[in-house]
Scaffold this active site. Structure first.
Site, PDB file in Angstrom:
ATOM      1  N   LYS A 126       0.869  -1.195   0.000  1.00 51.62           N
ATOM      2  CA  LYS A 126       0.000   0.000   0.000  1.00 51.62           C
ATOM      3  C   LYS A 126       0.888   1.222   0.000  1.00 51.62           C
ATOM      4  CE  LYS A 126      -4.432   1.075   0.313  1.00 51.62           C
ATOM      5  NZ  LYS A 126      -5.621   0.285  -0.076  1.00 51.62           N
ATOM      6  N   ASP A 166      -7.126   4.226  -4.419  1.00 50.38           N
ATOM      7  CA  ASP A 166      -7.756   4.105  -3.102  1.00 50.38           C
ATOM      8  C   ASP A 166      -8.352   5.496  -2.840  1.00 50.38           C
ATOM      9  OD1 ASP A 166      -7.913   2.131  -0.647  1.00 50.38           O
ATOM     10  OD2 ASP A 166      -7.414   4.055   0.262  1.00 50.38           O
TER      11      ASP A 166
HETATM   12  P1  NDP Z   1     -12.952   7.775  -2.701  1.00 49.06           P
HETATM   13  O1  NDP Z   1     -11.876   8.754  -2.531  1.00 49.06           O
HETATM   14  O2  NDP Z   1     -13.527   7.550  -4.053  1.00 49.06           O
HETATM   15  O3  NDP Z   1     -14.163   8.100  -1.726  1.00 49.06           O
HETATM   16  C1  NDP Z   1     -13.968   8.173  -0.360  1.00 49.06           C
HETATM   17  C2  NDP Z   1     -15.248   8.619   0.301  1.00 49.06           C
HETATM   18  O4  NDP Z   1     -15.129   8.482   1.711  1.00 49.06           O
HETATM   19  C3  NDP Z   1     -15.571  10.083   0.044  1.00 49.06           C
HETATM   20  O5  NDP Z   1     -16.953  10.256   0.065  1.00 49.06           O
HETATM   21  C4  NDP Z   1     -14.894  10.759   1.230  1.00 49.06           C
HETATM   22  O6  NDP Z   1     -15.421  12.027   1.560  1.00 49.06           O
HETATM   23  C5  NDP Z   1     -15.166   9.781   2.341  1.00 49.06           C
HETATM   24  N1  NDP Z   1     -14.099   9.885   3.342  1.00 49.06           N
HETATM   25  C6  NDP Z   1     -12.785   9.650   3.150  1.00 49.06           C
HETATM   26  N2  NDP Z   1     -12.100   9.895   4.271  1.00 49.06           N
HETATM   27  C7  NDP Z   1     -12.992  10.272   5.177  1.00 49.06           C
HETATM   28  C8  NDP Z   1     -12.904  10.657   6.526  1.00 49.06           C
HETATM   29  N3  NDP Z   1     -11.719  10.667   7.166  1.00 49.06           N
HETATM   30  N4  NDP Z   1     -14.064  10.989   7.173  1.00 49.06           N
HETATM   31  C9  NDP Z   1     -15.260  10.958   6.514  1.00 49.06           C
HETATM   32  N5  NDP Z   1     -15.396  10.612   5.232  1.00 49.06           N
HETATM   33  C10 NDP Z   1     -14.287  10.273   4.583  1.00 49.06           C
HETATM   34  O7  NDP Z   1     -12.371   6.395  -2.103  1.00 49.06           O
HETATM   35  P2  NDP Z   1     -12.900   4.901  -2.309  1.00 49.06           P
HETATM   36  O8  NDP Z   1     -14.367   4.884  -2.493  1.00 49.06           O
HETATM   37  O9  NDP Z   1     -12.035   4.263  -3.307  1.00 49.06           O
HETATM   38  O10 NDP Z   1     -12.522   4.261  -0.886  1.00 49.06           O
HETATM   39  C11 NDP Z   1     -13.446   4.167   0.194  1.00 49.06           C
HETATM   40  C12 NDP Z   1     -12.990   3.081   1.148  1.00 49.06           C
HETATM   41  O11 NDP Z   1     -12.950   1.824   0.449  1.00 49.06           O
HETATM   42  C13 NDP Z   1     -11.585   3.245   1.732  1.00 49.06           C
HETATM   43  O12 NDP Z   1     -11.577   2.695   3.037  1.00 49.06           O
HETATM   44  C14 NDP Z   1     -10.726   2.386   0.822  1.00 49.06           C
HETATM   45  O13 NDP Z   1      -9.543   1.976   1.460  1.00 49.06           O
HETATM   46  C15 NDP Z   1     -11.673   1.223   0.588  1.00 49.06           C
HETATM   47  N6  NDP Z   1     -11.413   0.387  -0.571  1.00 49.06           N
HETATM   48  C16 NDP Z   1     -11.325   0.917  -1.818  1.00 49.06           C
HETATM   49  C17 NDP Z   1     -11.125   0.098  -2.905  1.00 49.06           C
HETATM   50  C18 NDP Z   1     -11.115   0.616  -4.288  1.00 49.06           C
HETATM   51  O14 NDP Z   1     -11.039  -0.199  -5.214  1.00 49.06           O
HETATM   52  N7  NDP Z   1     -11.210   1.908  -4.530  1.00 49.06           N
HETATM   53  C19 NDP Z   1     -10.938  -1.353  -2.741  1.00 49.06           C
HETATM   54  C20 NDP Z   1     -11.122  -1.823  -1.393  1.00 49.06           C
HETATM   55  C21 NDP Z   1     -11.329  -0.963  -0.364  1.00 49.06           C
HETATM   56  P3  NDP Z   1     -14.582  13.356   1.205  1.00 49.06           P
HETATM   57  O15 NDP Z   1     -14.677  13.477  -0.277  1.00 49.06           O
HETATM   58  O16 NDP Z   1     -15.263  14.444   1.947  1.00 49.06           O
HETATM   59  O17 NDP Z   1     -13.179  13.129   1.679  1.00 49.06           O
HETATM   60  O1  2IT Z   2      -7.895  -1.606  -0.560  1.00 47.99           O
HETATM   61  C1  2IT Z   2      -7.888  -2.115  -1.694  1.00 47.99           C
HETATM   62  O2  2IT Z   2      -8.029  -3.335  -1.863  1.00 47.99           O
HETATM   63  C2  2IT Z   2      -7.721  -1.217  -2.844  1.00 47.99           C
HETATM   64  N1  2IT Z   2      -7.653   0.001  -2.671  1.00 47.99           N
HETATM   65  C3  2IT Z   2      -7.588  -1.794  -4.228  1.00 47.99           C
HETATM   66  C4  2IT Z   2      -6.182  -2.261  -4.487  1.00 47.99           C
HETATM   67  C5  2IT Z   2      -5.891  -2.709  -5.888  1.00 47.99           C
HETATM   68  O3  2IT Z   2      -4.721  -3.025  -6.106  1.00 47.99           O
HETATM   69  O4  2IT Z   2      -6.780  -2.774  -6.727  1.00 47.99           O
END
Ligand code: NDP
Ligand code: 2IT
Length: 453
Positions: A126, A166
Site C-alpha cells: 500500500k 484508493d
Molecule cells: P474515494 O476517494 O472515491 O471516496 C472516499 C469517500 O469516503 C468520500 O466520500 C470521502 O469524503 C469519504 N471519506 C474519506 N475519508 C474520510 C474521513 N476521514 N471521514 C469521513 N469521510 C471520509 O475512495 P474509495 O471509495 O475508493 O474508498 C473508500 C474506502 O474503500 C476506503 O476505506 C478504501 O480503502 C476502501 N477500498 C477501496 C477500494 C477501491 O477499489 N477503490 C478497494 C477496497 C477498499 P470526502 O470526499 O469528503 O473526503
Molecule cells: O484496498 C484495496 O483493496 C484497494 N484500494 C484496491 C487495491 C488494488 O490493487 O486494486
C-alpha cells in the site's frame, strides 16, 4: 486476550509507537489466529506472524511540486511493500491529508490477507501521500502525481509491485501517474491497475469493489435463505466504492437511503434511485462537489453535518436491515454498532478497509449477525485488478460479462472459504476468523516453503 497475543501486542506497540491503526489491525488478526497457532506449532517456531507484521520494505520520500500560484509545496510519499510470498506486491495508493506510515502499514497488512483470499497470485502493499486532491486544479494534481511517480517508479514494476487507486486516487490520478511512469521507463506495461479502458484498463474495475461488497452480502444472506430484494440499506461515503455499491443494490432490488462525505450525510427515505445516483456520480466525479448539495436537488432528503470527530455517527442510527460502510477506517464506533443493532441491521458488508472498531466488531459477533469484514467483503476491487493484470499479460481484453462473472465467482469462493474455515476452526458464522485464518494459512504455507527470507 491470551498470553501470546498480549505479548505480541506489547512488542508491536513498543516497536511501532504512534501507529494505532496498525496496532488495531494486527490485534484483530492475532486474536483470530490463536487456534491455528496452537494447531501449527511450526508457524510459531518459524515466527511466521512476527515476520508478517514486519514490512519487507518501506520507502518514504519527498514529493516537491509547484502550485498554480508558483508556490513550492512539499508532501511526503510512501510505499509499504509488506509481503511478496504469493506474488508481486499489490495494493492501492491513498492521497489524503491524514495519510501517515501507521495508516499505510495497517492497510498494507490487511491487503496481504485480502489478496490471498482472492485466489489470485498477489502479495500485499500500500502507498500514498499526505496530499489533499480536494480543491486542487487538474494541473496541480498532475504536477503532484508526476513528482510522486518520479520517485515511486524506481521501486515498482509489473513483476515487482503494481499500485492502484484508493481514497483520493481515481482514474484521473492513475492516468497522470501511468503517463509519467511510461515516459520515465520508455515501456508500456501493466504497472498500475485501474487504467483507462483505451490504455490497458479492464472493464468492471471501477465498479468492482462496490459490486463485490454487494455480492458478498448476498452470499451471506443466502445462508439464511434470504435475498437483498426489498431490504433498506445504509451506505456511507460517496466515492468509488459507495457509488457502485448503490448501483448494484438497486439492480438487486434493495433500497439504499444514505450517502456521506467528510462534511456530513444525506438521508433519503424514499430511496436513492438510479436517476439520483447518476446525479451523485456527476456531482462527485465530474463537478467534484459536496454531498450536502443533494438536498438542494432532491427536496425530500435531509442533510446532517458531521464534525468528523469519532464517537457517534447519526448515519448509523436509522431503521434498516443492511449496512455498507464505504468511506474510511473506524467510521463505526462501538456506540454506532449498538445503534445499528437496535435499528434492526443484521447484514454488514464492509466496502471500506477496517471501518469498524474492535469494540464494534465484538458487538456484531456477539449478536451473531451476518458480518462480512473488509478483507473478504471488499476484495472484489483488488481481485479485478488481478484480472486486469492477467489481461495485460495476455495482451487481450475480456468482455464485461466475462469479467463480471469472474468477479462474482471470486466473491462466492471467498464467502465459501471464509464460512468453511470459520467452521473448521470452531467458530461457525464468524467471517472475521474465517477471513483471517484462510488468508493467513495461504501466505504462511508459502513463507514456510520459501525459507527464512
Ligand atoms: P474515494 O476517494 O472515491 O471516496 C472516499 C469517500 O469516503 C468520500 O466520500 C470521502 O469524503 C469519504 N471519506 C474519506 N475519508 C474520510 C474521513 N476521514 N471521514 C469521513 N469521510 C471520509 O475512495 P474509495 O471509495 O475508493 O474508498 C473508500 C474506502 O474503500 C476506503 O476505506 C478504501 O480503502 C476502501 N477500498 C477501496 C477500494 C477501491 O477499489 N477503490 C478497494 C477496497 C477498499 P470526502 O470526499 O469528503 O473526503
Ligand atoms: O484496498 C484495496 O483493496 C484497494 N484500494 C484496491 C487495491 C488494488 O490493487 O486494486
Amino acid at each position: 486476550m491470551n498470553q501470546y497475543v498480549s505479548e505480541l501486542m506489547d512488542a508491536v506497540k513498543a516497536k511501532n509507537p504512534a501507529e494505532p491503526e496498525f496496532h488495531q489491525a494486527v490485534q484483530e488478526v492475532a486474536e483470530s489466529l490463536t487456534t491455528v497457532l496452537d494447531r501449527h506449532p511450526e508457524f510459531r517456531e518459524a515466527k511466521i506472524l512476527e515476520r508478517m507484521i514486519e514490512p519487507e520494505r518501506v520507502i518514504m520520500f519527498r514529493v516537491p511540486w509547484r502550485d498554480d500560484g508558483g508556490v513550492m509545496q512539499v508532501n511526503r510519499g510512501f510505499r509499504v511493500q509488506m509481503n511478496s510470498a504469493i506474488g508481486p506486491y499489490k495494493g492501492g495508493l491513498r492521497f489524503h491529508p491524514s495519510v501517515n506510515l501507521g495508516i499505510l502499514k495497517f492497510l498494507a497488512f490487511e491487503q496481504v490477507f485480502k489478496n490471498a483470499l482472492t485466489t489470485l497470485p498477489m502479495g500485499g502493499g500500500k502507498g500514498g501521500a499526505d496530499f489533499d486532491p480536494k480543491g486542487k486544479t487538474d494541473s496541480e494534481v498532475m504536477r503532484f502525481c508526476q513528482s510522486f511517480m518520479c520517485e515511486l517508479s524506481r521501486h515498482i514494476g509489473p513483476n515487482t509491485d503494481v499500485p492502484a487507486g484508493d481514497i483520493g486516487v481515481g482514474a484521473r490520478e492513475i492516468g497522470f501517474m501511468f503517463g509519467m511512469y511510461k515516459k520515465l521507463k520508455n515501456e508500456f506495461t501493466g504497472v498500475m491497475t485501474g487504467k483507462g479502458l483505451t490504455w490497458g484498463g479492464s472493464v468492471i474495475r471501477p465498479e468492482a469493489t462496490g459490486y463485490g461488497a454487494v455480492y458478498f452480502a448476498s452470499e451471506m444472506l443466502k445462508t439464511r435463505k434470504e435475498e437483498l430484494k426489498g431490504k433498506t440499506c445504509l451506505v456511507s461515503g460517496s466515492g468509488n466504492v459507495a457509488q457502485y455499491t448503490v448501483e448494484k443494490l438497486l439492480s438487486m432490488g434493495a433500497k439504499p437511503v444514505t450517502l456521506s462525505d467528510s462534511g456530513g450525510y444525506i438521508f433519503d427515505e424514499e430511496g436513492i434511485t438510479r436517476e439520483k445516483l447518476a446525479w451523485v456520480m456527476d456531482l462527485k466525479n465530474v463537478r467534484r462537489g459536496r454531498i450536502a448539495e443533494y438536498v438542494e436537488e432532491f427536496k425530500g432528503a435531509s442533510f446532517t453535518a458531521l464534525d468528523g470527530s469519532l464517537g457517534e455517527n447519526p448515519l448509523w442510527d436509522h431503521k434498516a436491515e443492511c449496512a455498507f460502510p464505504s468511506a474510511t477506517q473506524n467510521e463505526i464506533s462501538e456506540k454506532d454498532a449498538a445503534n445499528l443493532l437496535r435499528n434492526g441491521v443484521y447484514v454488514i458488508s464492509e466496502g471500506a478497509n477496517m471501518p469498524s472498531t474492535i469494540g464494534a466488531i465484538n458487538r456484531f459477533l456477539d449478536a451473531k449477525i451476518l458480518f462480512g469484514p473488509g478483507k473478504a467483503a471488499n476484495a472484489g476491487g483488488v481481485a479485478t485488478s488481478g484480472l486486469e493484470m492477467a489481461q495485460n499479460s495476455m495482451r487481450i481484453s475480456w468482455t464485461r460479462e466475462e469479467v463480471d462473472n469472474r468477479l462474482y465467482n471470486i466473491m462466492k469462493t471467498i464467502h465459501e472459504v471464509c464460512e468453511r474455515t470459520a467452521e473448521k476452526y470452531g467458530t461457525p458464522g464468524n467471517y472475521v476468523n474465517g477471513a483471517n485464518i484462510a488468508g493467513f494459512l495461504k501466505v504462511a504455507n508459502a513463507m514456510m516453503d520459501q525459507g527464512l527470507v
